[in-house]
Design an enzyme around this catalytic site. Sequence first.
Site, PDB file in Angstrom:
ATOM      1  NE  ARG A 162      -2.432  -7.043  -4.608  1.00 48.33           N
ATOM      2  CZ  ARG A 162      -3.270  -7.287  -3.644  1.00 48.33           C
ATOM      3  NH1 ARG A 162      -2.828  -7.694  -2.481  1.00 48.33           N
ATOM      4  NH2 ARG A 162      -4.573  -7.157  -3.813  1.00 48.33           N
ATOM      5  CE  LYS A 215     -12.604  -7.079   2.236  1.00 47.28           C
ATOM      6  NZ  LYS A 215     -12.038  -6.280   1.164  1.00 47.28           N
ATOM      7  CG  HIS A 218      -1.951  -0.987   1.339  1.00 48.16           C
ATOM      8  ND1 HIS A 218      -2.070  -1.842   2.403  1.00 48.16           N
ATOM      9  CD2 HIS A 218      -2.975  -1.312   0.495  1.00 48.16           C
ATOM     10  CE1 HIS A 218      -3.115  -2.644   2.230  1.00 48.16           C
ATOM     11  NE2 HIS A 218      -3.686  -2.337   1.081  1.00 48.16           N
ATOM     12  CB  SER A 274      -4.029  -6.953   4.436  1.00 54.35           C
ATOM     13  OG  SER A 274      -3.701  -5.668   3.978  1.00 54.35           O
TER      14      SER A 274
HETATM   15  P1  ADP Z   1      -9.764  -3.711  -0.922  1.00 51.27           P
HETATM   16  O1  ADP Z   1     -10.572  -4.491   0.056  1.00 51.27           O
HETATM   17  O2  ADP Z   1     -10.441  -2.452  -1.400  1.00 51.27           O
HETATM   18  O3  ADP Z   1      -9.163  -4.497  -2.042  1.00 51.27           O
HETATM   19  P2  ADP Z   1      -7.068  -3.556   0.148  1.00 51.27           P
HETATM   20  O4  ADP Z   1      -6.615  -2.817   1.363  1.00 51.27           O
HETATM   21  O5  ADP Z   1      -6.861  -5.009   0.103  1.00 51.27           O
HETATM   22  O6  ADP Z   1      -8.576  -3.137  -0.008  1.00 51.27           O
HETATM   23  O7  ADP Z   1      -6.373  -2.929  -1.146  1.00 51.27           O
HETATM   24  C1  ADP Z   1      -6.530  -1.574  -1.494  1.00 51.27           C
HETATM   25  C2  ADP Z   1      -5.840  -1.333  -2.826  1.00 51.27           C
HETATM   26  O8  ADP Z   1      -4.439  -1.511  -2.684  1.00 51.27           O
HETATM   27  C3  ADP Z   1      -6.266  -2.278  -3.957  1.00 51.27           C
HETATM   28  O9  ADP Z   1      -6.239  -1.570  -5.172  1.00 51.27           O
HETATM   29  C4  ADP Z   1      -5.187  -3.340  -3.946  1.00 51.27           C
HETATM   30  O10 ADP Z   1      -5.035  -3.922  -5.231  1.00 51.27           O
HETATM   31  C5  ADP Z   1      -3.969  -2.480  -3.585  1.00 51.27           C
HETATM   32  N1  ADP Z   1      -2.928  -3.294  -2.974  1.00 51.27           N
HETATM   33  C6  ADP Z   1      -3.022  -4.123  -1.924  1.00 51.27           C
HETATM   34  N2  ADP Z   1      -1.837  -4.725  -1.672  1.00 51.27           N
HETATM   35  C7  ADP Z   1      -0.975  -4.253  -2.607  1.00 51.27           C
HETATM   36  C8  ADP Z   1       0.389  -4.508  -2.936  1.00 51.27           C
HETATM   37  N3  ADP Z   1       1.127  -5.403  -2.263  1.00 51.27           N
HETATM   38  N4  ADP Z   1       0.934  -3.846  -3.972  1.00 51.27           N
HETATM   39  C9  ADP Z   1       0.175  -2.973  -4.664  1.00 51.27           C
HETATM   40  N5  ADP Z   1      -1.114  -2.707  -4.451  1.00 51.27           N
HETATM   41  C10 ADP Z   1      -1.688  -3.331  -3.438  1.00 51.27           C
END
Ligand code: ADP
Length: 162
Positions: free
Chosen positions: A90, A41, A17, A128
């Site tokens: 990703r 969720k 992130h 996460s």
């Molecule tokens: P959501 O439930 O909205 O997917 P996340 O917190 O899992 O929330 O992810 C928020 C955003 O950050 C999404 O666009 C996800 O693809 C991106 N993201 C999560 N982990 C990574 C990572 N390791 N590298 C790049 N982008 C990421």
Amino acid sequence: MKIALYPGSFDPITNGHLDIIERALKIFDKLYVVISVNPEKKTLFTAKERQDILEEVLKEYPQIEIIENRVLTVQKAKEMNATHIVRGLRALTDFDYEFQMTNANRVLDKSIDTIFFMTDNQHAFLSSSAVKEIARFGGDISAFLPPYAAEKMLEKTKKSAQ
Ligand code: ADP
């Protein structure tokens, strides 16, 4: 002033992130990091805990504001005068979901566009959920999370193991 919204669960914020946030800050003057609160969720951290972690980890960036959101992302974007939604990509597996979300958001409000940043290779398999799984089994999570988030994760997993 160019304003964007970066919505996510941030349960908790990972180095992946952070990588996306740093890339977005090169383009946008103001970035709202938005905790999307979805009662459907299940999350490890409450919205308040996620906010606390984000505030601490991102405190050195004056261009960032952390907010919670319980309405549609495009609605929040309008409210904050943002023109773009930032998302991270990703592996290929992210594409399908992001494609659907972007199209749905475009139908809801075509004035708000979504912009994607591709993560650094080293974070390409980082999520996460994976970190939570590693922590649950007592693995070392320090390479995946900002130090404060790692600390909070350890506290949380210790508590739930008691
Ligand atoms: P959501 O439930 O909205 O997917 P996340 O917190 O899992 O929330 O992810 C928020 C955003 O950050 C999404 O666009 C996800 O693809 C991106 N993201 C999560 N982990 C990574 C990572 N390791 N590298 C790049 N982008 C990421």
